[in-house]
Write a protein that holds these residues in place. Structure first.
Motif, PDB file in Angstrom:
ATOM      1  N   SER A 234      -4.741  37.073 116.581  1.00  0.00           N
ATOM      2  CA  SER A 234      -5.201  38.459 116.633  1.00  0.00           C
ATOM      3  C   SER A 234      -5.022  39.059 118.021  1.00  0.00           C
ATOM      4  O   SER A 234      -4.721  40.257 118.158  1.00  0.00           O
ATOM      5  N   VAL A 235      -5.173  38.243 119.062  1.00  0.00           N
ATOM      6  CA  VAL A 235      -4.973  38.714 120.433  1.00  0.00           C
ATOM      7  C   VAL A 235      -3.505  39.063 120.656  1.00  0.00           C
ATOM      8  O   VAL A 235      -3.162  40.104 121.250  1.00  0.00           O
TER       9      VAL A 235
ATOM     10  N   LYS B  65      -2.659  42.333 119.019  1.00  0.00           N
ATOM     11  CA  LYS B  65      -3.090  43.492 119.800  1.00  0.00           C
ATOM     12  C   LYS B  65      -2.135  43.768 120.942  1.00  0.00           C
ATOM     13  O   LYS B  65      -1.822  44.922 121.252  1.00  0.00           O
TER      14      LYS B  65
ATOM     15  N   GLY C  21       0.535  45.673 119.710  1.00  0.00           N
ATOM     16  CA  GLY C  21       0.204  46.992 119.197  1.00  0.00           C
ATOM     17  C   GLY C  21       0.072  47.044 117.697  1.00  0.00           C
ATOM     18  O   GLY C  21       0.329  48.092 117.079  1.00  0.00           O
TER      19      GLY C  21
ATOM     20  N   ASP D  83      -2.423  45.650 114.144  1.00  0.00           N
ATOM     21  CA  ASP D  83      -3.757  45.207 113.758  1.00  0.00           C
ATOM     22  C   ASP D  83      -3.664  44.140 112.677  1.00  0.00           C
ATOM     23  O   ASP D  83      -2.966  44.318 111.666  1.00  0.00           O
TER      24      ASP D  83
ATOM     25  N   GLU E 282      -9.315  39.483 112.472  1.00  0.00           N
ATOM     26  CA  GLU E 282      -9.695  38.628 113.613  1.00  0.00           C
ATOM     27  C   GLU E 282      -9.457  37.155 113.324  1.00  0.00           C
ATOM     28  O   GLU E 282      -9.130  36.384 114.218  1.00  0.00           O
TER      29      GLU E 282
END
Length: 886
Positions: A311-312, A315, A318, A320, A323
């Motif tokens: 998930s990092v 991000k 850019g 989604d 998590e």
């Protein structure tokens, strides 16, 4: 920052000078450590492993906090593994003193430490690798100085400190483990120059620097593990194994999967399985965004994604995703280096390929390895019954770890999902990846092994035909066994035209007829038998299909018979292979085929000289090329030898003379051979005594002296047995070529050379001696004198005895009509000199040369040839060559 050990406070290593001083003190510590016993070392190893294991959770937390990478819980497992698995695998391994010994073979292996190990620790595994490297250094009595990664220095140093304090408390020398608190390029370079060996784990640049340091380096390469999922695999197990491995510590183990190639038949199922288990398949737009952040401008993996959650990373790109997403998966087609997904990613980012078939999958995997994973790890999920595919995969993959149905992160480091793959956190890539080792690095790579090899004399042998019958008139009784013992039905006789025409075969055929054994005869053998003649006889032999072959005659008939026997039993054999020279007949490169499966071989000599009836030798000439093939192997020993003097009574004088001196040379060379034994010595001595006692009478009286004939027959066979086991020397090497080039009878060629060779061998200080473990020093003179005294020739000392012996040999030769020199046989000087150099080289290469007590130089052999031709070396040959001063 100063640091405290159990005994003293030391200043940090903050300069090259400080590093040099610290390494100097480490050398003293290591010197002391090198004297420790295995018991002392094992105690230290145990307590250090225990201490590291107890701190596995705090160290894991420190690593994650300092580096911002990975998963605490997984780093706990890494630390646990580094302590527990290293200890368990190596606790009973001998690393001190004698680690292996075989008193029978006189071999002892002694382990010694390498000295000071310079260890470079990566940021991806900063504590587990430090534990691993310090432990294996303690186990091997090496000192270790650590250069941590700047982004992980605190946790790495803490891991080293924990191990050091426990080791010192258990008895290790103070300062046996050291580290650089503030690593710089300058200090790292100095470290690599100052230590004894470098143990490097990290990026390609660092590993290359280690290998370029001028010191021995154990470095490892990057991984780019490709996974193939075959249509036969258990898809659920395969997919979750990949997820389990790829998410472990967020994919930072270098053996972790970087791509999955699924065959078309299961591709959709594989893809859905990844989705169902929490992975995210990137759409086209997302795929392009993630592509842009995988690599940095230099084309290496982007440090910002290493060890981060899926998930990092999403991000950062850019996009989604939930998590709890496990892996970001990009469906791609290209396996070219231009595709970012085709690279090592050290994160939960995975490439997914569809292969149209098995071949396509292998091709893709091969290219992915070439894109940056040479030598590291490859993985295959498949039904274990698909052994052909597994074999093909292992042959095609240029990796040092090939994992089957295994999570590659856990499988590659060893001992978790497999047996006998050494547990390690430093994985060698071999020459594929430019590394010095291809294994999982472990304690064996950090010890020097000294081998103490005591002189040993190899097992010797004495080989003869199974049965040797001798006595005048023994033929019918001996042949009777062909029926009564062996049940033979068809006999094939090999002989020459003279013996056949003069009814020498009749006593044999009469006995065969009496026993009801059918027979055929090939009688076209000529002196120096040819391969073409043997092949002609072979056609008759195969058509008849015998179960026993009987060779009747002298050396030529024996040789031809053995070669025909060989071709009959093994038509597939190549003579170039069969004739391969050997240093030790037991260690020859070519394995001789088993003989006697179709027919047994019976040898009946009609002359008293060659001894071929009891030897493993045969010589055949290819008349088309002129090549002589000397074949030697104990498989060629006749099964039965019948020495019946009735066949030898009417030998002509020339044959009696030449064959008699040939037998004498056999005995002399066997006795002086570097391979002579007590078993061959007695036979050689008895043969010489018989020859000196009975050859003149056999030569002069022939059939009128049957006792002399029988004694010479026995001498020939005894000498044959002696040289069949002790071998011969340079007299025979040179005689073979002299006879071949100038058409001299073999016995005559030996006679013209033997005294020159004996005088040459008798030199107490030769330039070189023969090589064989049982031969301690040159002593041919003493051996010749032993023979002389045995037959009653004695002087006041060895030198006089030897001269008297040479004189006696010359007189014996004269009595039986042997001329003194080669030129006396009508060989033109020009013809002799024209062939001289070629004869010398071929004689040097003869199989007999190796057993000579004095190992000859070709120039020395040349001189002996000249002496044998002229009686002495002509002055022109003795003169030094002129030097061109221009």
């Amino acid at each position: 920052m100063a640091r405290m050990t159990t005994e003293k406070v030391q200043a940090p290593i903050d300069s090259v000078e400080a590093l040099k001083e610290r390494i100097a003190s480490m050398r003293e510590a290591q010197k002391k450590f090198a004297t420790y016993t295995q018991e002392q070392v094992d105690k230290i190893f145990f307590h250090a492993a225990m201490a590291a294991n107890k701190q596995r959770i705090p160290l894991a937390k420190m690593a994650c906090e300092e580096t911002g990478m990975g998963v605490v819980e997984d780093k706990v497992i890494k630390n646990h593994y580094a302590a527990e698995y290293m200890y368990n695998s190596y606790k009973n391994v001998k690393t001190c003193g004698v680690i292996e010994q075989d008193t029978s073979y006189g071999i002892k292996k002694i382990a010694e430490p390498m000295g000071i190990v310079g260890a470079v620790i990566p940021t991806t595994n900063p504590t587990s690798t430090a534990i691993f490297k310090t432990l294996i250094c303690l186990k091997t009595r090496n000192a270790i100085i650590i250069s941590p990664h700047p982004r992980a220095k605190k946790c790495t140093i803490e891991a080293a400190r924990i191990v050091l304090e426990a080791a010192v408390k258990a008895g290790a020398p103070e300062g046996i483990i050291e580290w650089i608190e503030e690593p710089t390029i300058e200090l790292s370079n100095e470290l690599m120059k100052s230590v004894d060996v470098i143990l490097a784990t990290g990026g390609p640049g660092m590993v290359k620097a280690a290998y370029s340091s001028g010191k021995p380096a154990i470095g490892v390469g990057p991984g780019n593990t490709p996974v193939i999922m075959d249509e036969s695999c258990d898809v659920k197990t395969a997919v979750y194994s990949v997820i389990h491995s790829k998410t472990f510590d967020n994919g930072m183990i270098c053996a972790s999967e970087q791509s999955v190639t699924a065959l078309a038949g299961i591709y959709d199922q594989v893809k859905q399985e990844f989705i169902d288990r929490g992975c995210h398949i990137l759409n086209n737009e997302e795929l392009d965004k993630v592509r842009k952040i995988i690599l940095n401008e230099a084309g290496a993996v982007n440090a910002r994604i290493v060890g981060q959650k899926a998930s990092v990373i999403a991000k950062l790109a850019g996009i989604d995703v939930p998590e709890n997403t496990k892996i970001l998966i990009g469906e791609v087609d290209s396996v070219d280096v231009s595709e970012p997904f085709a690279h090592e990613k050290l994160s939960p980012v995975l490439a997914l390929y569809k292969a149209k078939d098995w071949k396509d999958a292998l091709n893709k995997a091969e290219q992915l390895i070439a894109d940056g994973g040479y030598g590291h790890t490859s993985s295959l999920y498949i039904n274990p019954a698909e052994t052909e595919k597994i074999t093909e995969h292992s042959e095609r993959m240029k990796t040092c770890r090939i994992l089957i149905n295994t999570p590659s992160s856990h499988g590659g480091i060893g001992d978790l999902y497999n047996f006998k793959l050494a547990p390690s956190l430093t994985l060698g890539c071999g020459s594929y990846g430019g590394n010095s080792v291809s294994e999982n690095v472990n304690v064996k790579h950090l010890i020097n092994i000294k081998t103490v090899a005591e002189r040993r004399e190899n097992m010797l042998w004495f080989r003869t035909p199974q049965k040797v019958y001798f006595k005048k008139g023994c033929l019918p009784v001996a042949l009777d066994e062909l029926k009564t013992v062996y049940g033979k039905k068809k006999a094939f006789i090999v002989t020459d035209t003279f013996l056949f025409s003069n009814n020498y075969t009749k006593p044999i055929t009469d006995k065969l007829d009496e026993m009801g054994i059918t027979h055929a005869c090939f009688y076209e053998v000529a002196p120096d038998p040819t391969l073409q003649t043997a092949r002609k006889g072979l056609e008759q032999l195969k058509a008849f299909g015998p179960d026993v072959i009987i060779a009747l005659g002298g050396g030529s008939a024996m040789d031809a018979g053995k070669i025909m026997w060989l071709m009959y039993e093994h038509p597939e054999c190549e003579f170039e292979d069969l004739a391969m020279d050997f240093m030790d007949i037991r260690k020859r490169v070519y394995t001789f085929p088993k003989m006697g499966e179709k027919a047994m071989f019976v040898a009946i000599p009609t002359s008293s000289g060659t001894g071929s009836e009891v030897t493993p030798f045969a010589i055949i000439t290819d008349s088309d090329t002129g090549t002589k093939w000397p074949i030697a192997d104990y498989e060629l020993l006749p099964n039965m030898a019948i020495i019946d003097t009735d066949f030898m009574m009417n030998q002509p004088k020339g044959l009696t003379s030449a064959s008699g001196i040939d037998a004498l040379t056999h005995a002399l060379e066997a006795y002086a051979s570097i391979m002579a034994t007590d078993y061959t010595d007695g036979l050689a001595l008895s043969a010489v005594k018989n020859i000196f006692g009975y050859l003149p009478a056999a030569y002069e009286k022939g059939a009128a002296d049957p006792v002399a004939r029988e004694k010479m027959a026995n001498a020939s066979t005894m000498a044959g047995m002696a040289f069949a086991n002790a071998f011969l020397g340079v007299c025979h090497s040179m005689a073979h070529k002299l006879g071949a080039y100038h058409h001299l009878p073999h016995g005559v060629a030996n006679a013209l050379l033997i005294e020159h060779v004996m005088r040459y061998n008798a030199d107490p200080a030769p330039v070189k001696m023969g090589t064989f473990s049982q031969y301690p020093y040159p002593h041919a003179l003493e051996r010749y004198c032993e023979i002389a005294r045995f037959i009653g020739i004695c002087g006041k000392d060895d030198n006089e005895t030897f001269e008297l012996f040479l004189k006696a040999i010359a007189e014996l030769k004269e009595k039986v009509g042997i001329k003194k020199n080669i030129k006396d046989y009508g060989i033109e000087e020009a013809a002799f000199l024209e062939t001289l150099d070629e004869m010398v080289e071929n004689a040097f290469n003869d199989q007999c040369t190796g057993a000579n007590p004095r190992y000859p130089l070709m120039s020395e052999m040349r001189e002996m040839y000249l002496m044998a031709y002229y009686g002495e070396v002509p002055q022109a040959e003795k003169a030094e060559p002129e030097t061109d001063t221009e």
